[in-house]
Design a protein around this motif. Structure first.
Motif, short mmCIF file in Angstrom:
data_model
loop_
_atom_site.label_atom_id
_atom_site.label_comp_id
_atom_site.label_asym_id
_atom_site.label_seq_id
_atom_site.Cartn_x
_atom_site.Cartn_y
_atom_site.Cartn_z
N VAL A 45 0.83 -1.20 0.00
CA VAL A 45 0.00 0.00 0.00
C VAL A 45 0.87 1.25 0.00
O VAL A 45 0.58 2.23 -0.70
N ASP A 46 1.94 1.23 0.76
CA ASP A 46 2.86 2.39 0.79
C ASP A 46 3.44 2.66 -0.59
O ASP A 46 3.58 3.82 -1.01
N ARG A 47 3.78 1.59 -1.33
CA ARG A 47 4.34 1.78 -2.67
C ARG A 47 3.27 2.32 -3.63
O ARG A 47 3.57 3.16 -4.48
N ILE A 48 2.03 1.84 -3.49
CA ILE A 48 0.94 2.36 -4.33
C ILE A 48 0.73 3.84 -4.04
O ILE A 48 0.62 4.66 -4.97
N LEU A 49 0.70 4.20 -2.76
CA LEU A 49 0.50 5.60 -2.39
C LEU A 49 1.60 6.50 -2.94
O LEU A 49 1.35 7.62 -3.40
N ALA A 50 2.82 5.99 -2.91
CA ALA A 50 3.95 6.78 -3.42
C ALA A 50 3.76 7.08 -4.90
O ALA A 50 4.07 8.19 -5.36
N GLU A 51 3.25 6.11 -5.66
CA GLU A 51 3.03 6.34 -7.10
C GLU A 51 1.86 7.30 -7.33
O GLU A 51 1.92 8.17 -8.20
N LEU A 52 0.79 7.14 -6.55
CA LEU A 52 -0.37 8.01 -6.72
C LEU A 52 -0.08 9.45 -6.31
O LEU A 52 -0.72 10.38 -6.81
N GLU A 53 0.87 9.63 -5.42
CA GLU A 53 1.20 10.97 -4.94
C GLU A 53 2.44 11.55 -5.62
O GLU A 53 2.84 12.67 -5.30
N ALA A 54 3.03 10.80 -6.55
CA ALA A 54 4.23 11.28 -7.25
C ALA A 54 3.89 12.46 -8.13
O ALA A 54 3.01 12.38 -9.00
N GLU A 55 4.56 13.55 -7.95
CA GLU A 55 4.28 14.76 -8.73
C GLU A 55 4.66 14.53 -10.19
O GLU A 55 5.77 14.13 -10.51
N GLY A 56 3.71 14.75 -11.08
CA GLY A 56 3.97 14.60 -12.51
C GLY A 56 3.94 13.17 -13.00
O GLY A 56 4.25 12.93 -14.17
N GLY A 57 3.56 12.22 -12.15
CA GLY A 57 3.52 10.83 -12.58
C GLY A 57 2.35 10.58 -13.53
O GLY A 57 1.37 11.33 -13.53
N PRO A 58 2.44 9.53 -14.35
CA PRO A 58 1.38 9.27 -15.33
C PRO A 58 0.04 8.94 -14.69
O PRO A 58 -1.01 9.12 -15.31
N TYR A 59 0.07 8.43 -13.45
CA TYR A 59 -1.17 8.09 -12.76
C TYR A 59 -1.28 8.82 -11.42
O TYR A 59 -1.89 8.31 -10.48
N THR A 60 -0.71 10.00 -11.33
CA THR A 60 -0.83 10.80 -10.12
C THR A 60 -2.31 11.03 -9.82
O THR A 60 -3.08 11.45 -10.69
N ASN A 61 -2.69 10.73 -8.58
CA ASN A 61 -4.11 10.79 -8.22
C ASN A 61 -4.23 11.07 -6.72
O ASN A 61 -4.51 10.17 -5.93
N PRO A 62 -4.02 12.31 -6.30
CA PRO A 62 -4.03 12.61 -4.87
C PRO A 62 -5.37 12.33 -4.19
O PRO A 62 -5.40 11.97 -3.01
N ALA A 63 -6.47 12.50 -4.92
CA ALA A 63 -7.78 12.23 -4.31
C ALA A 63 -7.92 10.74 -3.97
O ALA A 63 -8.43 10.39 -2.90
N LEU A 64 -7.47 9.87 -4.87
CA LEU A 64 -7.53 8.44 -4.61
C LEU A 64 -6.58 8.08 -3.47
O LEU A 64 -6.92 7.27 -2.60
N ALA A 65 -5.39 8.68 -3.45
CA ALA A 65 -4.44 8.42 -2.37
C ALA A 65 -5.04 8.80 -1.02
O ALA A 65 -4.89 8.07 -0.03
N ALA A 66 -5.72 9.94 -0.97
CA ALA A 66 -6.33 10.38 0.29
C ALA A 66 -7.40 9.40 0.74
O ALA A 66 -7.52 9.08 1.93
N ARG A 67 -8.17 8.91 -0.21
CA ARG A 67 -9.22 7.93 0.13
C ARG A 67 -8.59 6.64 0.65
O ARG A 67 -9.09 6.02 1.60
N MET A 68 -7.48 6.21 0.03
CA MET A 68 -6.80 5.00 0.48
C MET A 68 -6.27 5.18 1.90
O MET A 68 -6.32 4.26 2.72
N ARG A 69 -5.75 6.34 2.19
CA ARG A 69 -5.23 6.59 3.56
C ARG A 69 -6.37 6.52 4.58
O ARG A 69 -6.19 6.01 5.67
N ASP A 70 -7.54 7.01 4.19
CA ASP A 70 -8.69 6.94 5.09
C ASP A 70 -9.11 5.50 5.35
O ASP A 70 -9.65 5.19 6.42
N ALA A 71 -8.91 4.65 4.35
CA ALA A 71 -9.36 3.25 4.46
C ALA A 71 -8.38 2.38 5.23
O ALA A 71 -8.72 1.23 5.55
N ARG A 72 -7.21 2.88 5.54
CA ARG A 72 -6.20 2.04 6.21
C ARG A 72 -6.60 1.71 7.64
O ARG A 72 -7.27 2.48 8.30
#
Length: 206
Positions: A179-206
């Motif tokens: 999960v930590d590795r997934i979050l890192a990719e979703l929160e990576a600035e300029g990444g092809p699948y950067t998705n801070p909203a999804l990352a925030a939801r995942m953090r809530d679900a932990r």
């Protein structure tokens, strides 16, 4: 929607929280003429017990959906996004899609003209309140007169949700390290699948 206990969203308060955050919904009706799908914003009737939805449709959608005659499905979608298996750091994995959704079911109650106008005002106020100079449907005499004219082009309705199905698929079945590795990719600035909203939801679900 396929059932999976790992991802089930069953708490009505959590369902309400998703609806509040993501009010733009898809509504679908099975009619004798076929399936009808439309898209409208919805509000919760916060004064009611249970989950009660308020919205309106533009004419002639009320006839196309046969509103009030049978069950309506309203689908609310929260954050979602692609999850690559390359992020897992595991020898065997497959791609997936994380998402949050609530499917709400009920039979709409058609509102009279006065109630419909009140719902339209609530919808406008809800979205305008956060603006520095919010627009009000009855802010001026001209606006008020215009609102009185256009209200007849819409049909308001209230829908008591008799059942709902929710899913909050946020990699709950993965180890904390993955999960930590997934979050890192979703929160990576300029990444092809950067998705801070999804990352925030995942953090809530932990």
């Amino acid at each position: 929607m396929r059932e999976n206990p790992d991802y089930a969203l069953t708490d009505p308060e959590e369902a309400k929280r998703l609806i509040r955050a993501h009010p733009w919904a898809t509504m679908a009706s099975a009619t004798p003429d076929g399936v009808v799908v439309s898209h409208y914003p919805f509000l919760l009737d916060e004064d009611a017990d249970g989950i009660v939805l308020l919205s309106h449709v533009g004419r002639p959608d009320e006839r196309l959906h046969r509103l009030g005659e049978s069950e309506l499905a309203v689908v609310f979608s929260g954050p979602s996004g692609y999850i690559s298996p390359s992020w897992y750091g595991l020898p065997h994995a497959v791609p997936t899609w994380n998402f949050a959704t609530v499917h709400a079911y009920g039979t709409p109650e058609i509102l009279d003209r006065h109630e419909n106008l009140a719902v339209l005002e609530r919808l406008v106020d809800h979205f305008e309140d956060r603006l520095p100079n919010p627009f009000r449907m009855r802010g001026t005499l001209e606006n008020s007169a215009y609102a009185d004219r256009i209200v007849d082009g819409t049909v308001g309705f209230r829908m008591r949700v008799t059942r709902f199905v929710g899913k909050d698929k946020m990699s709950q079945d993965k180890s904390p390290e993955v999960v930590d590795r997934i979050l890192a990719e979703l929160e990576a600035e300029g990444g092809p699948y950067t998705n801070p909203a999804l990352a925030a939801r995942m953090r809530d679900a932990r």
